[in-house]
Design an enzyme around this catalytic site. Structure first.
Site, PDB file in Angstrom:
ATOM      1  N   GLU A  84       8.709   1.588   5.113  1.00 29.73           N
ATOM      2  CA  GLU A  84       7.464   2.203   4.619  1.00 29.73           C
ATOM      3  C   GLU A  84       7.227   3.566   5.268  1.00 29.73           C
ATOM      4  O   GLU A  84       6.202   4.195   5.030  1.00 29.73           O
ATOM      5  CB  GLU A  84       6.264   1.307   4.940  1.00 29.73           C
ATOM      6  CG  GLU A  84       6.189   0.031   4.139  1.00 29.73           C
ATOM      7  CD  GLU A  84       5.283   0.183   2.918  1.00 29.73           C
ATOM      8  OE1 GLU A  84       4.967   1.322   2.535  1.00 29.73           O
ATOM      9  OE2 GLU A  84       4.888  -0.857   2.363  1.00 29.73           O
ATOM     10  N   LYS A 111      10.273   6.381   1.958  1.00 30.38           N
ATOM     11  CA  LYS A 111       9.539   5.125   1.686  1.00 30.38           C
ATOM     12  C   LYS A 111      10.295   4.403   0.584  1.00 30.38           C
ATOM     13  O   LYS A 111      10.365   4.900  -0.551  1.00 30.38           O
ATOM     14  CB  LYS A 111       8.118   5.460   1.249  1.00 30.38           C
ATOM     15  CG  LYS A 111       7.254   4.278   0.864  1.00 30.38           C
ATOM     16  CD  LYS A 111       5.863   4.787   0.497  1.00 30.38           C
ATOM     17  CE  LYS A 111       4.965   3.723  -0.056  1.00 30.38           C
ATOM     18  NZ  LYS A 111       4.628   2.720   0.941  1.00 30.38           N
ATOM     19  N   THR A 127       7.395  -1.187  -1.198  1.00 32.92           N
ATOM     20  CA  THR A 127       5.937  -1.270  -1.227  1.00 32.92           C
ATOM     21  C   THR A 127       5.558  -2.740  -1.157  1.00 32.92           C
ATOM     22  O   THR A 127       6.272  -3.597  -1.699  1.00 32.92           O
ATOM     23  CB  THR A 127       5.338  -0.573  -2.462  1.00 32.92           C
ATOM     24  OG1 THR A 127       3.912  -0.594  -2.379  1.00 32.92           O
ATOM     25  CG2 THR A 127       5.777  -1.198  -3.769  1.00 32.92           C
TER      26      THR A 127
HETATM   27  C1  LIG Z   1      -4.069  -0.292  -6.393  1.00 30.43           C
HETATM   28  C2  LIG Z   1      -3.184  -0.513  -5.209  1.00 30.43           C
HETATM   29  O1  LIG Z   1      -3.222  -1.530  -4.560  1.00 30.43           O
HETATM   30  N1  LIG Z   1      -2.345   0.482  -4.906  1.00 30.43           N
HETATM   31  C3  LIG Z   1      -1.477   0.575  -3.857  1.00 30.43           C
HETATM   32  C4  LIG Z   1      -1.098  -0.487  -3.057  1.00 30.43           C
HETATM   33  C5  LIG Z   1      -0.207  -0.237  -2.038  1.00 30.43           C
HETATM   34  N2  LIG Z   1       0.243   1.006  -1.850  1.00 30.43           N
HETATM   35  C6  LIG Z   1       1.156   1.297  -0.760  1.00 30.43           C
HETATM   36  C7  LIG Z   1       0.500   1.391   0.557  1.00 30.43           C
HETATM   37  C8  LIG Z   1       1.593   0.981   1.506  1.00 30.43           C
HETATM   38  O2  LIG Z   1       2.501   2.019   1.743  1.00 30.43           O
HETATM   39  C9  LIG Z   1       2.331  -0.028   0.727  1.00 30.43           C
HETATM   40  C10 LIG Z   1       1.951  -1.417   1.110  1.00 30.43           C
HETATM   41  O3  LIG Z   1       0.853  -1.890   0.457  1.00 30.43           O
HETATM   42  O4  LIG Z   1       2.109   0.263  -0.654  1.00 30.43           O
HETATM   43  C11 LIG Z   1      -0.141   2.037  -2.644  1.00 30.43           C
HETATM   44  O5  LIG Z   1       0.289   3.190  -2.462  1.00 30.43           O
HETATM   45  N3  LIG Z   1      -0.987   1.799  -3.645  1.00 30.43           N
END
Ligand SMILES: CC(=O)Nc1ccn([C@H]2C[C@H](O)[C@@H](CO)O2)c(=O)n1
Length: 105
Positions: A74, A21, A24
């Protein structure tokens, strides 16, 4: 204001540590990082540190612009990625793609 740390849901920890990954997608509030910046990474659930990452770049991307390339970065399929985004950011169109590399521990 620049972020000084970033959190991920625990279920993504293994993919980050394995290097599968490498991006994000975040909302505007979590987009304030800059290329070269080094950030500690912890779990969202318990705030447990598990690695440091270096930011490569940050690019605005709309939900409708997401492709299989984003999903591969991702370590997901595109439908899985769309589901995750809909769960975390319901109704949000404007996202920010943060590319990163994991630093040696
Ligand atoms: C608090 C919060 O929003 N935390 C997050 C947001 C996104 N992610 C990860 C989930 C997906 O793999 C990507 C895309 O949003 O990022 C996360 O782990 N924690």
């Amino acid at each position: 204001m620049l972020l000084t740390k970033i959190t991920f849901f625990e279920r993504f920890e293994h993919d980050i540590l394995s290097g599968s990954k490498t991006i994000t997608l975040r909302d505007e509030a979590e987009s304030h990082v800059i290329a070269g910046q080094i950030l500690p990474v912890s779990t969202f659930e318990t705030d447990r540190w598990f690695c440091d990452i270096q930011i490569i770049d940050v690019t605005p991307v709309k939900l409708t612009e997401l492709t299989k390339v984003h999903a591969k970065q991702e370590n997901m399929t595109l439908p899985q990625l769309r589901d995750v985004i809909a769960e975390i950011y319901p109704g949000l169109e404007q996202l920010f793609m943060i590319r990163f590399r994991i630093l040696p521990q």
